[in-house]
Design a protein around this motif. Structure first.
Motif, PDB file in Angstrom:
ATOM      1  N   LEU A  76      72.526  18.697  19.802  1.00 52.63           N
ATOM      2  CA  LEU A  76      72.032  18.237  18.484  1.00 52.63           C
ATOM      3  C   LEU A  76      70.852  18.879  18.329  1.00 52.63           C
ATOM      4  O   LEU A  76      71.074  19.188  17.021  1.00 52.63           O
ATOM      5  N   SER A  77      69.833  18.797  19.196  1.00 53.63           N
ATOM      6  CA  SER A  77      68.567  19.234  18.385  1.00 53.63           C
ATOM      7  C   SER A  77      68.760  20.967  19.240  1.00 53.63           C
ATOM      8  O   SER A  77      67.741  21.107  17.935  1.00 53.63           O
ATOM      9  N   SER A  78      69.179  20.910  20.111  1.00 56.01           N
ATOM     10  CA  SER A  78      69.538  22.521  20.191  1.00 56.01           C
ATOM     11  C   SER A  78      69.870  23.051  18.820  1.00 56.01           C
ATOM     12  O   SER A  78      69.450  24.067  17.869  1.00 56.01           O
ATOM     13  N   GLN A  79      71.300  22.691  18.428  1.00 59.55           N
ATOM     14  CA  GLN A  79      71.835  23.551  17.230  1.00 59.55           C
ATOM     15  C   GLN A  79      71.142  23.008  16.034  1.00 59.55           C
ATOM     16  O   GLN A  79      71.079  24.035  15.622  1.00 59.55           O
ATOM     17  N   TYR A  80      69.953  21.993  15.746  1.00 60.83           N
ATOM     18  CA  TYR A  80      69.357  21.983  14.762  1.00 60.83           C
ATOM     19  C   TYR A  80      68.361  22.818  14.639  1.00 60.83           C
ATOM     20  O   TYR A  80      67.312  23.400  13.402  1.00 60.83           O
ATOM     21  N   LYS A  81      67.366  23.409  15.671  1.00 60.27           N
ATOM     22  CA  LYS A  81      66.104  23.834  15.673  1.00 60.27           C
ATOM     23  C   LYS A  81      67.096  25.720  15.907  1.00 60.27           C
ATOM     24  O   LYS A  81      66.404  26.347  14.843  1.00 60.27           O
ATOM     25  N   SER A  82      68.187  25.865  16.315  1.00 58.62           N
ATOM     26  CA  SER A  82      68.978  27.150  16.660  1.00 58.62           C
ATOM     27  C   SER A  82      69.293  27.657  14.665  1.00 58.62           C
ATOM     28  O   SER A  82      68.825  28.258  13.633  1.00 58.62           O
ATOM     29  N   ASN A  83      69.603  26.194  13.223  1.00 53.19           N
ATOM     30  CA  ASN A  83      69.618  26.105  12.795  1.00 53.19           C
ATOM     31  C   ASN A  83      68.353  27.137  11.072  1.00 53.19           C
ATOM     32  O   ASN A  83      68.372  27.364  10.456  1.00 53.19           O
ATOM     33  N   LEU A  84      67.553  26.185  12.288  1.00 56.38           N
ATOM     34  CA  LEU A  84      66.280  26.222  11.694  1.00 56.38           C
ATOM     35  C   LEU A  84      65.723  27.705  11.868  1.00 56.38           C
ATOM     36  O   LEU A  84      65.044  28.047  11.121  1.00 56.38           O
ATOM     37  N   SER A  85      65.533  27.546  13.020  1.00 56.44           N
ATOM     38  CA  SER A  85      65.085  29.710  12.963  1.00 56.44           C
ATOM     39  C   SER A  85      65.782  30.468  12.451  1.00 56.44           C
ATOM     40  O   SER A  85      65.160  31.157  11.292  1.00 56.44           O
TER      41      SER A  85
END
Length: 267
Positions: free
Chosen positions: A112-121
Motif C-alpha cells: 500500500l505504501s509503495s502504491q501510494y508513493k507511485s500515485n504521489l509521483s
C-alpha cells in the motif's frame, strides 16, 4: 482376674468386661472392619459385605483395603508427557499463525505504501506539467494585455492587439481575440484537461498510509496553488497589475509546492 472401677459409674467390674454391667459403658474400643475386596466398611455383625457379597474375616478385614496406584495418567488415560508435547505443539502453531499473519499484514502495508508513493509521483508531475502550460498561457495573456494598453508593436501579439492595423481601445477585445485563437485555445484546453485529471487523482490520494500523512498535507497545499495558477490562465480578471501580481505569486507558490512534495519522493 482383677477387679477395676468403671470409668463412668465408678463401680467395680472385671478387667475382662467388654462393657460395664452397671451403666453399660463400653470399655473396649470397637474395631472397624472393611471388606477386603471393595473396601466398604462392615457394620454390626455382618458376615458378608453388603456391597459385593464377599465373606468377612474380621481379623483379616480389620483395616481398609489399600489400593496401590501405578502409572498415574491425566485426562482420559493420556500420559502427562504426551499432554505436554501436545501443548507445546499447539503453542508453536499459535505463534506460527501469528507470525504468518504479522508478515502478511506487513507485506500488505508495504504494498500500500509503495502504491501510494507511485500515485504521489504521478500527481506531482501531472500538476507540474499543468503548471508549466499555465505559465506559458499566463505570460501570453500578460503580454497581449500590456501591449494593448501601451500600444507596443510586437509581431507575436499584433494580431490580437490590433484591428485593421490599429490598436484596440479596449484590452478585452485583445484578450477575446487571443482566447479565440485556435493555437492558444489548444493550450487552454490542455490546461483544463490537466485539471480534470489532477482532480480525479487527488480524490484517490485521500486516506494515506500513516507514513505518508505529512506528504498528503503538503500535497494539498501544492494542489491549491496549482488550481490558483491554472484558473488564472483560463479565466483572467482584474487589472493588468493585480493579474500580473497574482499570477507571479501563484507561479512561485506552485513551484515551491512541487519542490516540497518532490522531497518525499527522493527517499
Amino acid at each position: 482376674m482383677a477387679m477395676i472401677k468403671c470409668p463412668k459409674c465408678d463401680k467395680e467390674i472385671s478387667d475382662k468386661a467388654v462393657k460395664c454391667v452397671h451403666c453399660g459403658q463400653e470399655l473396649i474400643e470397637k474395631t472397624n472392619f472393611f471388606c477386603s475386596e471393595c473396601g466398604t466398611e462392615i457394620k454390626g455383625n455382618e458376615d458378608i459385605c453388603s456391597k459385593c457379597g464377599c465373606p468377612i474375616d474380621r481379623k483379616k478385614d480389620s483395616e481398609p483395603q489399600k489400593v496401590e496406584v501405578t502409572g498415574v495418567k491425566i485426562g482420559n488415560g493420556i500420559p502427562k508427557k504426551k499432554i505436554i508435547i501436545i501443548g507445546v505443539i499447539i503453542v508453536l502453531l499459535v505463534f506460527g499463525f501469528v507470525a504468518i499473519k504479522n508478515n502478511s499484514d506487513k507485506k500488505k502495508a508495504e504494498e500500500l505504501s509503495s502504491q501510494y508513493k507511485s500515485n504521489l509521483s504521478t500527481i506531482t508531475f501531472k500538476m507540474l506539467s499543468g503548471a508549466a502550460e499555465a505559465e506559458t498561457c499566463g505570460n501570453k495573456i500578460k503580454k497581449v494585455w500590456s501591449n494593448t494598453i501601451w500600444e507596443d508593436d510586437d509581431p507575436e501579439t499584433d494580431k490580437y492587439t490590433k484591428t485593421n492595423g490599429i490598436f484596440n481601445d479596449d484590452f478585452n477585445d485583445s484578450l477575446t481575440a487571443l482566447f479565440t485563437d485556435s493555437d492558444f485555445k489548444k493550450i487552454t484546453d490542455s490546461v483544463e484537461e490537466n485539471q480534470d485529471e489532477v482532480n480525479k487523482l487527488m480524490r484517490e490520494m485521500k486516506n494515506p498510509p500513516e507514513e505518508w500523512s505529512d506528504a498528503y498535507r503538503d500535497l494539498k497545499d501544492y494542489y491549491d496553488d496549482y488550481l490558483t495558477l491554472t484558473n488564472l490562465c483560463t479565466n483572467p480578471s482584474g487589472s493588468l497589475q493585480t493579474y500580473s501580481t497574482n499570477f507571479n505569486n501563484a507561479d512561485t507558490d506552485a513551484l515551491n509546492g512541487y519542490n516540497k512534495v518532490k522531497s518525499y519522493l527522493d527517499y
